[in-house]
Design an enzyme around this catalytic site. Structure first.
Site, PDB file in Angstrom:
ATOM      1  N   HIS A 125       0.817  -1.230   0.000  1.00 24.12           N
ATOM      2  CA  HIS A 125       0.000   0.000   0.000  1.00 24.12           C
ATOM      3  C   HIS A 125       0.846   1.274   0.000  1.00 24.12           C
ATOM      4  O   HIS A 125       0.311   2.368  -0.190  1.00 24.12           O
ATOM      5  CB  HIS A 125      -0.933   0.041   1.221  1.00 24.12           C
ATOM      6  N   ASP A 162      -2.618 -10.502  -2.552  1.00 21.97           N
ATOM      7  CA  ASP A 162      -3.216 -10.004  -1.310  1.00 21.97           C
ATOM      8  C   ASP A 162      -4.669  -9.618  -1.602  1.00 21.97           C
ATOM      9  O   ASP A 162      -4.992  -9.171  -2.700  1.00 21.97           O
ATOM     10  CB  ASP A 162      -2.430  -8.784  -0.823  1.00 21.97           C
ATOM     11  N   HIS A 164      -6.327  -7.177  -0.667  1.00 22.67           N
ATOM     12  CA  HIS A 164      -6.487  -5.737  -0.894  1.00 22.67           C
ATOM     13  C   HIS A 164      -5.711  -5.322  -2.146  1.00 22.67           C
ATOM     14  O   HIS A 164      -4.663  -5.896  -2.450  1.00 22.67           O
ATOM     15  CB  HIS A 164      -5.959  -4.946   0.319  1.00 22.67           C
TER      16      HIS A 164
HETATM   17 ZN    ZN Z   1      -4.198  -7.137   2.544  1.00 25.21          ZN
END
Ligand code: ZN
Length: 338
Positions: A125, A162, A164
């Site tokens: 991220h 992942d 996300h």
């Molecule tokens: Zn994640």
């Protein structure tokens, strides 16, 4: 057969997030499980600190100064999800150092055919100039740049499984055709990016591939995307290195998301990626990202490592999910052979 390298560092335990799902116990759970198996077939290595130039290939000096400065002052919050403690800079340096060292092992010394970085904080991220989503430095981005800058690899495939969206990795490389970034993630979910229409910008158009999946998606969709989208993309792109942003939070038992991948699904994903690396004749490097159920981590990381170290079943024989069909049709604009 060359061994699989497992990169780790005790500093990963000193990134103190307080009461938080991304906690030091994640690493302890993984290492306890591997220790129970006597670190079977793994070469354990200590991750060095990342060299400054490797960090500056991804992040501006101002970002490094901000994270380091916050840690030196004893820590504090960066946003609602992301905290820095006194030990976080050292942890982040060694996590990114695991990434550079992994690239060096796989591409320089060629002393391993696959490697796994069991370090934290995670990275996918983190954007060039922004820490977010539990992530301070973009570890997988640092590995990709290291492969290109220090080892002359022209093209790197980054598969992010992942749950996300890997918004940070996308942002780092969105204008760069030297990295093909493919993300399979639950949609909608944090951080809100990763729609199918986000395909890269400028020279990088077509080299960002987002494969959003609905809540409840399990092994069949994830494996279908691997076999019917990622594998043909990889054959067309011909990368010199395959990197995986490996989150274990698409697991059915994960507390932060709503996907339904099983232990067997993670094993099959890892076997499939290992087979793809073998088919392309390139090494595979895996970075730990998310995954917040300690038992899942203790089972699925060893499964990943076992798959990386064996000539297993290869790419699974799975039917093409309608979502994979849709993605192939969408991507043919840039990848006509798909
Ligand atoms: Zn994640």
């Amino acid at each position: 057969m060359q061994p699989v390298a497992y990169l780790r560092h005790a500093a990963s335990l000193d990134h103190d997030t307080g009461r938080h799902p991304e906690r030091r116990e994640r690493i302890l759970a993984i290492e306890a499980a591997l220790s129970e198996r006597d670190w079977d077939g793994l070469t354990r290595m200590e991750a060095p600190r990342a060299p400054e130039d490797a960090l500056l290939a991804v992040h501006p000096q101002s970002h490094l100064d901000l994270v380091r400065g916050l840690a030196e002052r004893g820590g504090g919050p960066i946003d609602l999800d992301t905290v820095v403690s006194a030990g976080s800079w050292e942890a982040a340096l060694h996590a990114a150092g695991a990434a550079t060292h992994m690239a060096d092992l796989l591409l320089g010394e060629r002393s391993a055919r696959a490697a796994f970085c069991g370090v934290r904080p995670p990275g996918h991220h983190a954007e060039r100039g922004r820490a977010m989503g539990f992530c301070l430095l973009n570890n997988v981005g640092v590995a990709a740049r290291r492969a290109r800058d220090a080892h002359g690899v022209e093209r790197v495939l980054v598969l992010d499984w992942d749950v996300h969206h890997g918004n940070g990795t996308q942002e780092v490389f969105e204008a760069d055709p030297g990295v093909l970034f493919v993300s399979i993630h639950q949609w909608p979910l944090y951080p809100g990016t990763g729609g199918a229409g986000e395909a890269g910008v400028g020279e990088g158009e077509g080299y960002t591939v987002n494969l959003p999946v609905p809540p409840g998606s399990g092994d069949s969709v994830f494996l279908s995307h691997l076999v019917h989208v990622v594998a043909p993309l990889a054959r067309a792109y011909r990368p010199g290195l395959v990197l995986v942003s490996a989150g274990y939070d698409a697991h059915v038992d994960d507390p932060l998301a709503d996907c339904a991948v099983t232990d067997g699904g993670y094993g099959a994903l890892a076997s499939g990626v290992a087979a793809l690396g073998g088919e392309l004749g390139v090494p595979v490097g895996v970075m730990l990202e998310g995954g917040y159920d300690l038992e899942v981590l203790g089972r699925c990381v060893p499964l990943t490592l076992a798959a990386l170290g064996s000539d297993g079943p290869g790419l699974p024989d799975v039917p093409c999910d309608p979502l994979s069909d849709e993605a192939r049709a969408r991507l043919r604009r840039w990848w006509p052979g798909l």
